[in-house]
Every structure is written in C-alpha cells, then in structure tokens.
Enzyme design. Sequence first.
Site, PDB file in Angstrom:
ATOM      1  CD  GLU A 168      -2.091   4.433   3.134  1.00  0.00           C
ATOM      2  OE1 GLU A 168      -3.267   4.757   3.372  1.00  0.00           O
ATOM      3  OE2 GLU A 168      -1.795   3.559   2.281  1.00  0.00           O
ATOM      4  CB  CYS A 179      -2.483   1.942   5.944  1.00  0.00           C
ATOM      5  SG  CYS A 179      -1.940   1.007   4.488  1.00  0.00           S
ATOM      6  CG  HIS A 191      -2.001  -0.945   1.222  1.00  0.00           C
ATOM      7  ND1 HIS A 191      -3.209  -0.698   1.840  1.00  0.00           N
ATOM      8  CD2 HIS A 191      -2.117  -2.179   0.665  1.00  0.00           C
ATOM      9  CE1 HIS A 191      -4.014  -1.722   1.666  1.00  0.00           C
ATOM     10  NE2 HIS A 191      -3.369  -2.639   0.963  1.00  0.00           N
TER      11      HIS A 191
END
Length: 161
Positions: A48, A79, A46
Amino acid sequence: MREALRQAKKAEALDEVPIGCVIVHDGKIIARGYNRRNTDKNTLSHAELNAIKKASKKLGDWRLEGCTMYVTLEPCQMCAGALVQSRIDEVFIGCMNPKAGCAGSVLNLLQMEGFNHQVRITRGVLEEECSCMLSEFFRRLRDHRKALKASEGPAGEVRLP
C-alpha cells in the site's frame, strides 16, 4: 483486484509475503505496489505504501482524493493510517487479516469518527484467490523450515548426505 493479485505474485517471486495493491483514478490504474520489506530491508515497504508513493508522484499531490485502492490483504495499522492521511476515497480488500488488520479485524482505523477523513470499505473481493495465495505461501514457508530443521544435527550442524 486481478491486477493487485498480479502484483502479489511479483512479491511472491521475491520470496516476500504475497501482498499486492493498485490505485485507480478516473477509471485508470495510476499506481501499483507489492510487498518488498525483505528485499528493500525496510519496514515501510508495504504494498500500500509503495503504491501511495507512486500515485502521489503521478498526481503531483499527497492528497489522493478521487482515488480507489484495491489490496489483496486487509491493511495493517501503518497502511490504514496512510490511507486516511492520503484521503483515498475507497478501498476494496481481498481477504481479512484477523491478527493485524485495521480495516475491521483488530481495529477499524479507516472509519473512526474522530478522524478528519473516513475511507469507504468493500471487503471480500476475490477473497478465495487472495486467501489461497497467502495460505499456500505460508504453508510452503513452514514446510521449508521443517525441512531445514530436520537436516540439522544435535548442535544445529547441517547433516550432509
């Protein structure tokens, strides 16, 4: 947030869901990340998490105290947990994610009193731009899937012109 949007465009260029992120320390961007789950074939890839990994390397510490994150879409539970664990001070969010967001939509993991760290949240930063980018991406994806389905024969065979 404009730089986070630029990162989201990198994801979009890879046919990834366009989510981008930057981390700032002492007024300077120290890490950038964008969604690469399909490209890397990795659930953890992801925006993040990619940015947190780079910021930790840059600062030489897993603790990102004194850092601020800018992300185009509200963080998911994974996240949001990483934000709390990394001790990031504040997150600026472009648009919310009513189906999976964990900074206030479904849950607010960033500000749970029982945790040893809470993250300050500012929502709606360049919200329209962030939201439009995601909406357009998913519209194109749906249109593409419809076109593929329309070109299939009765047994799933592709009809040639």
